[in-house]
Structures are given as structure tokens and as C-alpha cells.
Design a protein around this motif. Structure first.
Motif, PDB file in Angstrom:
ATOM      1  N   GLU A  17       1.453  -1.754   2.870  1.00  0.00           N
ATOM      2  CA  GLU A  17       1.702  -1.935   4.298  1.00  0.00           C
ATOM      3  C   GLU A  17       2.350  -0.673   4.877  1.00  0.00           C
ATOM      4  OE1 GLU A  17       5.553  -4.436   4.786  1.00  0.00           O
ATOM      5  OE2 GLU A  17       4.343  -5.486   3.292  1.00  0.00           O
ATOM      6  N   GLY A  18       2.484  -0.650   6.187  1.00  0.00           N
ATOM      7  CA  GLY A  18       3.147   0.467   6.866  1.00  0.00           C
ATOM      8  C   GLY A  18       2.487   1.805   6.566  1.00  0.00           C
ATOM      9  N   GLU A  19       3.348   2.847   6.417  1.00  0.00           N
ATOM     10  CA  GLU A  19       2.838   4.198   6.177  1.00  0.00           C
ATOM     11  C   GLU A  19       1.931   4.250   4.963  1.00  0.00           C
ATOM     12  OE1 GLU A  19       3.557   7.513   7.503  1.00  0.00           O
ATOM     13  OE2 GLU A  19       4.303   6.523   9.298  1.00  0.00           O
ATOM     14  N   LEU A  20       2.304   3.475   3.910  1.00  0.00           N
ATOM     15  CA  LEU A  20       1.515   3.516   2.679  1.00  0.00           C
ATOM     16  C   LEU A  20       0.071   3.106   2.948  1.00  0.00           C
ATOM     17  CD1 LEU A  20       3.880   2.016  -0.043  1.00  0.00           C
ATOM     18  CD2 LEU A  20       3.023   4.355   0.162  1.00  0.00           C
ATOM     19  N   ALA A  21      -0.083   2.060   3.757  1.00  0.00           N
ATOM     20  CA  ALA A  21      -1.424   1.588   4.082  1.00  0.00           C
ATOM     21  C   ALA A  21      -2.165   2.646   4.895  1.00  0.00           C
ATOM     22  CB  ALA A  21      -1.347   0.279   4.852  1.00  0.00           C
ATOM     23  N   MET A  22      -1.444   3.223   5.879  1.00  0.00           N
ATOM     24  CA  MET A  22      -2.107   4.226   6.723  1.00  0.00           C
ATOM     25  C   MET A  22      -2.476   5.474   5.923  1.00  0.00           C
ATOM     26  SD  MET A  22      -2.379   2.524   9.346  1.00  0.00           S
ATOM     27  CE  MET A  22      -2.861   3.377  10.809  1.00  0.00           C
ATOM     28  N   ASP A  23      -1.667   5.794   4.910  1.00  0.00           N
ATOM     29  CA  ASP A  23      -2.024   6.915   4.035  1.00  0.00           C
ATOM     30  C   ASP A  23      -3.363   6.654   3.379  1.00  0.00           C
ATOM     31  OD1 ASP A  23       0.136   8.492   4.522  1.00  0.00           O
ATOM     32  OD2 ASP A  23       1.327   7.787   2.806  1.00  0.00           O
ATOM     33  N   LYS A  24      -3.543   5.406   2.933  1.00  0.00           N
ATOM     34  CA  LYS A  24      -4.819   5.059   2.284  1.00  0.00           C
ATOM     35  C   LYS A  24      -5.971   5.215   3.265  1.00  0.00           C
ATOM     36  CE  LYS A  24      -4.097   2.262  -1.623  1.00  0.00           C
ATOM     37  NZ  LYS A  24      -4.656   1.208  -2.422  1.00  0.00           N
ATOM     38  N   LEU A  25      -5.735   4.738   4.488  1.00  0.00           N
ATOM     39  CA  LEU A  25      -6.792   4.789   5.491  1.00  0.00           C
ATOM     40  C   LEU A  25      -7.219   6.226   5.751  1.00  0.00           C
ATOM     41  CD1 LEU A  25      -8.537   3.389   7.627  1.00  0.00           C
ATOM     42  CD2 LEU A  25      -6.610   3.518   9.200  1.00  0.00           C
ATOM     43  N   PHE A  26      -6.256   7.065   6.119  1.00  0.00           N
ATOM     44  CA  PHE A  26      -6.642   8.425   6.488  1.00  0.00           C
ATOM     45  C   PHE A  26      -6.921   9.296   5.268  1.00  0.00           C
ATOM     46  CE2 PHE A  26      -4.589   6.954  10.444  1.00  0.00           C
ATOM     47  CZ  PHE A  26      -5.671   7.142  11.270  1.00  0.00           C
ATOM     48  N   GLY A  27      -6.391   8.861   4.108  1.00  0.00           N
ATOM     49  CA  GLY A  27      -6.688   9.574   2.859  1.00  0.00           C
ATOM     50  C   GLY A  27      -8.164   9.489   2.492  1.00  0.00           C
ATOM     51  N   ALA A  28      -8.846   8.489   3.042  1.00  0.00           N
ATOM     52  CA  ALA A  28     -10.262   8.310   2.693  1.00  0.00           C
ATOM     53  C   ALA A  28     -11.145   9.357   3.359  1.00  0.00           C
ATOM     54  CB  ALA A  28     -10.722   6.920   3.094  1.00  0.00           C
ATOM     55  N   ILE A  29     -10.626   9.987   4.420  1.00  0.00           N
ATOM     56  CA  ILE A  29     -11.441  11.000   5.088  1.00  0.00           C
ATOM     57  C   ILE A  29     -11.694  12.138   4.104  1.00  0.00           C
ATOM     58  CG2 ILE A  29     -11.422  12.746   6.925  1.00  0.00           C
ATOM     59  CD1 ILE A  29      -9.908  10.757   8.659  1.00  0.00           C
ATOM     60  N   GLY A  30     -12.935  12.503   3.973  1.00  0.00           N
ATOM     61  CA  GLY A  30     -13.283  13.515   2.976  1.00  0.00           C
ATOM     62  C   GLY A  30     -14.004  12.890   1.793  1.00  0.00           C
ATOM     63  N   SER A  31     -13.750  11.593   1.547  1.00  0.00           N
ATOM     64  CA  SER A  31     -14.507  10.915   0.488  1.00  0.00           C
ATOM     65  C   SER A  31     -15.766  10.308   1.102  1.00  0.00           C
ATOM     66  CB  SER A  31     -13.642   9.823  -0.155  1.00  0.00           C
ATOM     67  OG  SER A  31     -13.488   8.748   0.753  1.00  0.00           O
ATOM     68  N   ASP A  32     -16.587   9.716   0.229  1.00  0.00           N
ATOM     69  CA  ASP A  32     -17.823   9.100   0.701  1.00  0.00           C
ATOM     70  C   ASP A  32     -17.517   7.632   0.974  1.00  0.00           C
ATOM     71  OD1 ASP A  32     -20.464   8.761   1.249  1.00  0.00           O
ATOM     72  OD2 ASP A  32     -21.050   8.463  -0.842  1.00  0.00           O
ATOM     73  N   ASN A  50      -4.150  -1.148  22.216  1.00  0.00           N
ATOM     74  CA  ASN A  50      -4.311  -1.674  20.864  1.00  0.00           C
ATOM     75  C   ASN A  50      -3.875  -0.639  19.837  1.00  0.00           C
ATOM     76  OD1 ASN A  50      -4.996  -3.011  18.557  1.00  0.00           O
ATOM     77  ND2 ASN A  50      -7.197  -2.974  18.895  1.00  0.00           N
ATOM     78  N   ILE A  51      -2.677  -0.842  19.296  1.00  0.00           N
ATOM     79  CA  ILE A  51      -2.144   0.068  18.285  1.00  0.00           C
ATOM     80  C   ILE A  51      -2.274  -0.618  16.935  1.00  0.00           C
ATOM     81  CG2 ILE A  51      -0.022   1.169  17.456  1.00  0.00           C
ATOM     82  CD1 ILE A  51       0.651   1.487  20.492  1.00  0.00           C
ATOM     83  N   ILE A  52      -3.011   0.010  16.033  1.00  0.00           N
ATOM     84  CA  ILE A  52      -3.294  -0.673  14.773  1.00  0.00           C
ATOM     85  C   ILE A  52      -2.344  -0.267  13.652  1.00  0.00           C
ATOM     86  CG2 ILE A  52      -5.738  -0.944  15.374  1.00  0.00           C
ATOM     87  CD1 ILE A  52      -6.278   1.232  13.188  1.00  0.00           C
ATOM     88  N   GLY A  53      -1.434   0.660  13.919  1.00  0.00           N
ATOM     89  CA  GLY A  53      -0.463   1.049  12.889  1.00  0.00           C
ATOM     90  C   GLY A  53       0.262   2.311  13.324  1.00  0.00           C
ATOM     91  N   ARG A  54       1.183   2.782  12.462  1.00  0.00           N
ATOM     92  CA  ARG A  54       1.860   4.042  12.735  1.00  0.00           C
ATOM     93  C   ARG A  54       1.665   4.964  11.548  1.00  0.00           C
ATOM     94  NH1 ARG A  54       5.216   3.471  17.074  1.00  0.00           N
ATOM     95  NH2 ARG A  54       6.276   5.438  16.698  1.00  0.00           N
ATOM     96  N   TRP A  55       1.411   6.209  11.838  1.00  0.00           N
ATOM     97  CA  TRP A  55       1.208   7.175  10.747  1.00  0.00           C
ATOM     98  C   TRP A  55       1.970   8.442  11.074  1.00  0.00           C
ATOM     99  CZ3 TRP A  55      -3.040  11.117   9.533  1.00  0.00           C
ATOM    100  CH2 TRP A  55      -3.029  11.432   8.158  1.00  0.00           C
ATOM    101  N   ARG A  56       2.780   8.882  10.114  1.00  0.00           N
ATOM    102  CA  ARG A  56       3.624  10.066  10.305  1.00  0.00           C
ATOM    103  C   ARG A  56       4.414   9.955  11.597  1.00  0.00           C
ATOM    104  NH1 ARG A  56      -0.966  14.333   8.216  1.00  0.00           N
ATOM    105  NH2 ARG A  56      -0.863  13.685   6.060  1.00  0.00           N
ATOM    106  N   GLY A  57       4.942   8.739  11.816  1.00  0.00           N
ATOM    107  CA  GLY A  57       5.825   8.532  12.949  1.00  0.00           C
ATOM    108  C   GLY A  57       5.138   8.336  14.294  1.00  0.00           C
ATOM    109  N   ARG A  58       3.822   8.403  14.333  1.00  0.00           N
ATOM    110  CA  ARG A  58       3.150   8.275  15.635  1.00  0.00           C
ATOM    111  C   ARG A  58       2.248   7.044  15.651  1.00  0.00           C
ATOM    112  NH1 ARG A  58       1.342  14.151  17.527  1.00  0.00           N
ATOM    113  NH2 ARG A  58       1.577  13.048  19.495  1.00  0.00           N
ATOM    114  N   PRO A  59       2.122   6.412  16.812  1.00  0.00           N
ATOM    115  CA  PRO A  59       1.234   5.249  16.882  1.00  0.00           C
ATOM    116  C   PRO A  59      -0.231   5.667  16.730  1.00  0.00           C
ATOM    117  CG  PRO A  59       2.075   5.810  19.065  1.00  0.00           C
ATOM    118  CD  PRO A  59       2.780   6.712  18.096  1.00  0.00           C
TER     119      PRO A  59
END
Ligand code: HEM
Ligand code: SF4
Lengths: 296, 155
Positions: free
Chosen positions: A82-97, A115-124
Motif C-alpha cells: 500500500e501507499g508509496e510501496l504500491a505506487m513504486d510497483k506501479l511506476f516501476g513497471a514502466i520500461g518492462s513489457d 480523482n487522485i488514485i495515490g501519492r508518489w514521492r510526496g505528490r498526488p
């Protein structure tokens, strides 16, 4: 009565499409002929009903998907992180297939701040940001449900948050699986096909022909009543609901064959007219859902 | 020839044209030609249903023949106000006008509860039709029930 067409071979084959495709994909992955896909599922501006519907799948079911077909990288309702950890996974996928499945429309007003779906690196992170960033990079984008496909309920009048379909924000082809919600078979069948062979054959509106080619009215078990002019004048009568405002004649999808909730029943089988939930224009252009002042 | 004989003649012509079209359909293998022939069949079916209506008595054909209200309604033409009565509600038929022709959508499946993609019957939908169905063979499947009156002339 709902079993009227049960012996038709053509219809039987259609009802098995999704399960055959999923078994094929799983077998191919087992033999290392194709790779397991990475799947990202975004819940945007909607009710999250499509992920719930997916969990309700039966032959093929959600377990087939999550354990044998794909690495389920991200879905905010289902993942452990959840939180940042989840968002890391989401944006970490960019670059993969990866394949992107998006449900819900995209709120565009005020830069998407509705509609804000999460926060990443402190920003909505807005739904708008997410769909643009991931949509451009995905191998395939699948719009799951009517809101993602054509705006649907989220974009219904007066549409205060400026909701728009996923396609309108991306400069690429989006596979559309309208339906409120999307049937688990439609999604799993399309995903399995995509893993196996690439993009399936689509109609002019971007819907896979294997599920969206027939009008409900053309394969409706109550069609003989329509042809004979035997019409229900109120809910509960087991005849054709044309005079009550049935939208089966303008809705292209295979509910009469596939049915819902473990392939048990569907709206017309339960004596309520089709409200065209899988058709562009739903809900505004499908109203009135029921009308009592037409029949004599 | 009286009116009845004329109609019977027209029906016979129509039927022989349909038979010819069906024969041609059997021998053509090109899908373009097939579509064209199918279109012709549809047109014949629409003509036939119009002719059959010529035989039917009652409200619709009275309006068509202009006998319902001869002064206001010469040659079976509908004014917008008259058209609005045919909104499909309470057992009334459902008519819509496109390009000056009035069509019956009462029994058309795509017009459940006399509504269609947010449109209601009893109106002139020429503009809506052009923006949604331009170039599609939709109208020739519908029964023709009359013409729109040119209301500018009545002012
Ligand atoms: C808002 C504008 C309109 C939209 C978006 C619209 C949309 C549609 C669609 C999507 C279908 C076909 C469903 C399918 O087979 O997949 C259809 C069928 C039909 N529409 Fe419309 N329509 C519009 C206006 C009209 C108007 C003004 C008429 C007036 C006569 C009309 C008459 C019909 C008829 C008769 C059919 C059935 C055609 C058939 O038998 O295949 N539509 N419409
Ligand atoms: S109008 Fe509706 S209930 Fe009647 S046959 Fe068509 S789809 Fe079935």
C-alpha cells in the motif's frame, strides 16, 4: 425457456470461447512457448465494479489469471502493498513489457484533480496522470467496462468532473470491453488471446468480435415472442419486453449465451429488459430503462 | 382501373422483381454485388409493406390518403403538430420524419418504448438521422406513412 438454443453447436462453442483460450494460454506458458504477461489494472473514475466482477469469474476464474497467466503487478484493491510501496510497483513497471487494463473513465476537469488514485514521492497522482503515463508505454491497453470504453455512468449528464473514455486520452489503439460491469469471460478471453496471438479482431468501435458481434435481440430466447408480437405490458411477464423499452435490439454482446454469475442467468432471463449497459451511449442514451405508457 | 387493381398490379410487379433479385443473388459471388442486390430486396420489401398498407383501413391509411382531415392536410401531409401525436405513447403509433418523409417505427425493434438513443418518436429527426446514420440502409426498412407538409406555405 432460457435453454431454447441449448442444442445449437454454434452457440455451445461460443459459450466456451473464453475457457478454451485461457486453457490454451496456460498450456503455452507451461511449455514456455509464450511468456507470462505482466498485468497492471488501474481503477480510475468509476465504481470498481469491474474488478469485483472479475473476481466472480468461473471457468475461467480469477485464480487461473493470477497464478498461471500473468504476474499481477498492480491493482489497488487486491495487492498487499500500500501507499508509496504500491505506487513504486506501479511506476516501476514502466520500461518492462506490460499489459494495461483500465476500468473507470478518466476525470479530466481541473487537471484531473477530481480523482487522485495515490501519492508518489510526496505528490498526488491523478487518474489522468496514471493513464497517460502507463497508457503510452503499455504493450496493449484494454478498457474494461463501459466507463473506460465510452465514459458510461461516470460521464453521464451533467458530468461534473469532465469524465472521458480512456481512448480519448491516448494516441494509440485501445481494446474496448464495454459492459456494466465487464463479464469476466470477456476480459479473460481477450487477455488470453492477446498473450497467445496478439490483438484480437476488433469491430469498428474497437470491441473484440469474438464477444461483441451479435445483437442481444438476434440470439434472445424471447425472440419468438417478438416475431409473433407477444409483448409484456409489465415486469414479470415472460414474453418480449420490447414495449417496455428493451435495448437488446441495439446492444451488441453475447449475454444471452454467456449469462452471468457463474453462467446462471441474465437480465432478460430474470424478467427485466436489457438496458443497453454494454452499448455506447449508456446510460443517457439508453433511457428510459423502463416505460409503462407505451403498450395498449 | 380502380385503386384496388392498381395496387394489386404494383404488388405483382414487386414480387416479380424480388424473384429476379433472388435469382441474381444465387449466381453472384462478389460480396459488393450481393450487398447491392440485398439492398434492392430490402427496397422491394419496403414497397410491398407500403402497398399492403394501402389495403388496411383505419387511422394510418386514413392519414395517408388525406381523408382524416382534408382541409388542413392535403395529400396526406403531416404538420409538426400532427406528427407529435404519433409519439408511441398510450397505444398511439410511433412515427418519425426524416427528409420530409414520415416513417413508422412502432414495430421497429431498435425503437423500444418508442425511443432510440435518447430520441423520441413524434418528431422530425432529419438532423439527428444525418449525424448518426448517413449512408446506411436504415430508412428503406421502415414503413412509409406519409409526407411532411411544407408549413411555410400555410402561413
Ligand atoms: C442520436 C442519433 C442516433 C444514433 C446514435 C443511432 C444509433 C443506432 C445504432 C447504433 C443502431 C444499430 C445497432 C446495431 O445494429 O449495432 C441503430 C439502428 C437503427 N436506427 Fe438509429 N441512431 C440514431 C438516430 C436514428 C434516427 C433519427 C432514426 C430514424 C428513423 C433511426 C433509425 C434506426 C433504425 C430503423 C435502426 C434499425 C436498423 C436495422 O434494422 O438494422 N436512428 N441506430
Ligand atoms: S426486444 Fe428484448 S426481450 Fe424482446 S426479443 Fe429482443 S432482446 Fe429479447
Amino acid at each position: 425457456m432460457s435453454d431454447l438454443n441449448y442444442d445449437c453447436r454454434n452457440i455451445k462453442i461460443k459459450s466456451e470461447t473464453a475457457s478454451v483460450l485461457v486453457q490454451k494460454a496456460i498450456a503455452a506458458i507451461g511449455k514456455n512457448e509464450i511468456k507470462k504477461g505482466n498485468l497492471i489494472w488501474l481503477e480510475l473514475t468509476g465504481c470498481s465494479g469491474n474488478i469485483i466482477s472479475l473476481l466472480n469469474g468461473a471457468d475461467p476464474d480469477f485464480r487461473n489469471l493470477a497464478t498461471q497467466m500473468v504476474n499481477f503487478v498492480y491493482d489497488n484493491s487486491l495487492m498487499a502493498a500500500e501507499g508509496e510501496l504500491a505506487m513504486d510497483k506501479l511506476f516501476g513497471a514502466i520500461g518492462s513489457d506490460f499489459i494495461l487494463a483500465a476500468e473507470g473513465a478518466v476525470s479530466t476537469k481541473s487537471d484531473g484533480l477530481f480523482n487522485i488514485i495515490g501519492r508518489w514521492r510526496g505528490r498526488p497522482v491523478t487518474a489522468l496522470d496514471a493513464v497517460k503515463k502507463l497508457g503510452e508505454k503499455a504493450a496493449h491497453v484494454i478498457a474494461v467496462g463501459t466507463c473506460a470504453s465510452s465514459g458510461g455512468i461516470s460521464a453521464a449528464r451533467p458530468n461534473p468532473s469532465g469524465c472521458a473514455p480512456v481512448q480519448s486520452l491516448l494516441n494509440r489503439k485501445v481494446i474496448k470491453l464495454p459492459g456494466c460491469p465487464c463479464h469476466p469471460d470477456w476480459f479473460l478471453g481477450t487477455l488470453a488471446y492477446t498473450l497467445l496471438f496478439g490483438e484480437p479482431a476488433l469491430d469498428g468501435a474497437g470491441r473484440p468480435l469474438m464477444f461483441y458481434s451479435t445483437l442481444i435481440h438476434d440470439i434472445c430466447p424471447r425472440r419468438p415472442f417478438f416475431n409473433q408480437g407477444v409483448f409484456a405490458s409489465q415486469l414479470g411477464e415472460e414474453t418480449c419486453m420490447f414495449k417496455l423499452g428493451c435495448r437488446g435490439p441495439v446492444t451488441r454482446v453475447d449475454c444471452p449465451i454467456r449469462k452471468w454469475n457463474n453462467h446462471v442467468n441474465w437480465p432478460i432471463g430474470a424478467n427485466t429488459p436489457c438496458i443497453g449497459c454494454a452499448m455506447f451511449g449508456f446510460p443517457d442514451k439508453m433511457e428510459p430503462f423502463i416505460s409503462y405508457d407505451i403498450a395498449r | 382501373m380502380n385503386e384496388r387493381e392498381i395496387i394489386i398490379n404494383l404488388i405483382k410487379n414487386n414480387i416479380s422483381e424480388m424473384q429476379e433479385t433472388i435469382d441474381s443473388l444465387y449466381i453472384s459471388c462478389n460480396s459488393c454485388t450481393k450487398n447491392m442486390l440485398l439492398n434492392r430486396l430490402r427496397r422491394s420489401v419496403a414497397n410491398l409493406s407500403m402497398l399492403v398498407q394501402g389495403f388496411e383501413s383505419g387511422q394510418h391509411s386514413a392519414a395517408f390518403n388525406g381523408t382524416e382531415n382534408p382541409q388542413q392536410n392535403p395529400a396526406g401531409a403531416f404538420t409538426l403538430a400532427e406528427l407529435s401525436k404519433y409519439n408511441g405513447r398510450d397505444g398511439n403509433p410511433a412515427y418519425v420524419a426524416v427528409n420530409g418523409t414520415v416513417y413508422d417505427v412502432t414495430d421497429n425493434a431498435a425503437w423500444g418504448a418508442a425511443t432510440h438513443f435518447g430520441l423520441t418518436a413524434g418528431r422530425d429527426l432529419t438532423g439527428e438521422f444525418a449525424s448518426c446514420h448517413a449512408g446506411q440502409p436504415v430508412l428503406n426498412r421502415l414503413k412509409v406513412v406519409g409526407k411532411m407538409a411544407d408549413e411555410r406555405l400555410e402561413l
